[in-house]
Design a protein around this motif. Structure first.
Motif, short mmCIF file in Angstrom:
data_model
loop_
_atom_site.label_atom_id
_atom_site.label_comp_id
_atom_site.label_asym_id
_atom_site.label_seq_id
_atom_site.Cartn_x
_atom_site.Cartn_y
_atom_site.Cartn_z
N LEU A 163 41.88 144.31 66.04
CA LEU A 163 40.55 144.38 66.28
C LEU A 163 39.94 142.76 66.46
O LEU A 163 39.11 142.44 67.25
CB LEU A 163 39.82 145.11 65.43
N LYS A 164 40.29 141.99 65.70
CA LYS A 164 39.65 140.57 65.70
C LYS A 164 40.83 139.70 64.89
O LYS A 164 41.48 140.00 63.97
CB LYS A 164 38.34 140.42 65.10
N LEU A 165 40.96 138.43 65.06
CA LEU A 165 41.83 137.28 64.24
C LEU A 165 40.87 136.17 64.24
O LEU A 165 40.24 135.67 65.28
CB LEU A 165 42.96 137.16 65.03
N SER A 166 40.85 135.62 63.01
CA SER A 166 40.14 134.32 62.90
C SER A 166 40.92 133.46 61.85
O SER A 166 41.63 133.83 61.08
CB SER A 166 38.77 134.53 62.27
N ALA A 167 40.30 132.16 61.61
CA ALA A 167 40.96 131.32 60.59
C ALA A 167 40.30 130.58 60.05
O ALA A 167 38.89 130.28 60.81
CB ALA A 167 42.47 130.77 61.12
N THR A 168 40.34 130.04 58.77
CA THR A 168 39.34 128.75 58.42
C THR A 168 40.25 127.83 58.00
O THR A 168 41.53 127.94 57.67
CB THR A 168 38.95 129.39 56.91
N THR A 169 39.85 126.61 57.94
CA THR A 169 40.24 125.32 57.79
C THR A 169 39.42 124.08 57.33
O THR A 169 38.27 124.31 57.88
CB THR A 169 41.28 124.93 58.99
N PRO A 170 39.74 122.98 56.44
CA PRO A 170 38.52 122.61 56.10
C PRO A 170 38.15 121.41 57.15
O PRO A 170 37.14 121.20 57.37
CB PRO A 170 39.59 121.38 55.06
N VAL A 171 39.14 121.12 58.44
CA VAL A 171 38.58 120.24 59.35
C VAL A 171 38.98 121.13 60.58
O VAL A 171 40.02 120.76 61.35
CB VAL A 171 39.18 118.82 59.30
N PRO A 172 38.21 122.08 60.95
CA PRO A 172 38.50 122.69 62.49
C PRO A 172 38.70 121.72 63.63
O PRO A 172 39.57 122.10 64.44
CB PRO A 172 37.24 123.77 62.56
N GLU A 173 37.94 120.87 63.69
CA GLU A 173 37.88 119.76 64.86
C GLU A 173 39.42 119.17 64.82
O GLU A 173 39.75 118.76 65.90
CB GLU A 173 37.12 118.81 64.83
N GLU A 174 40.31 119.10 63.95
CA GLU A 174 41.57 118.63 63.98
C GLU A 174 42.41 119.77 64.57
O GLU A 174 43.69 119.41 65.16
CB GLU A 174 42.11 118.12 62.71
N ILE A 175 42.16 120.98 64.46
CA ILE A 175 43.09 122.06 64.99
C ILE A 175 42.60 122.33 66.51
O ILE A 175 43.61 122.45 67.35
CB ILE A 175 43.16 123.33 64.09
#
Length: 215
Positions: A163-175
């Protein structure tokens, strides 16, 4: 942005205890993952569930019927304290060209590596992929090309639609630039490194967080 990344091939749920994680998945979702096969020489085996749209979930862990491999098992299985969604893959029909394109855009996913496994029915599947550890976060997908092999999602797997997929990361702008170099997308927010996805199951929506299944 669509919450399902373009060209999603599969999600990797790694575990130090495959039987226990498969049993837990079954209890929580009401769906029994199908036996996938054995990774000979790597010390692992897997179970699979289709996610719809040509994708699938791979639950992978140590194979008790194999001797310990010479090196570490794939996906950091040996160092896990419990089940964890460690990475994901996107598919391509021309792996070499996709690697070259990513390098031209500033990201090197690594060389193509040949792999294989035999299904419980005896069919040998062959594919090529890039190193799943090329980016240490696990949030950047590795590339996979199934060549002439039948894709696992087309082999009659039980299905729990994604249904949905997401992620968290300290610095999204690097990914984000790396995802762009690979021609895919992933919903990213700021936080500890981890992936979260929700499956539609006979027992209602079930969400996997960074380390386990939660209701």
């Amino acid at each position: 942005m669509d919450t399902i990344p373009p060209a999603l091939d599969h999600l990797v749920l790694a575990t130090p205890d495959l039987a226990a994680t498969v049993a837990d998945f079954t209890e929580r979702t009401g769906v029994v993952p199908a036996a996938g096969g054995v990774h000979v020489g790597l010390g692992t085996r897997n179970h699979l569930v289709a996610l719809g749209g040509g994708g699938y979930l791979e639950i992978v862990g140590p194979d008790p019927e194999q001797s310990d491999p010479e090196g570490p098992r794939p996906f950091g299985v040996d160092g896990l304290a419990g089940p964890r969604t460690v990475t994901w893959a996107i598919r391509t029909t021309d792996l070499d060209a996709t690697i070259a394109s990513a390098r031209a855009r500033g990201y090197d996913p690594g060389p193509a590596i040949p792999m294989s496994r035999r299904t419980p029915e005896g069919t040998l599947l062959r594919w090529r992929l890039t190193d799943s550890a090329a980016h240490p976060s696990g949030l950047v997908p590795f590339l996979i090309d199934w060549g002439t092999s039948v894709h696992p999602s087309a082999s009659g797997l039980p299905t729990t639609p994604l249904l949905k997929l997401s992620a968290t990361t300290p610095v999204p702008e690097e990914i984000q630039p790396v995802l762009s170099a690979l021609g895919t997308e992933l919903v990213l927010t700021r936080g500890p490194v981890g992936m979260s996805y929700t499956l539609d199951t006979p027992r209602g929506p079930v969400t996997f967080d960074a380390s386990s299944i939660c209701r």
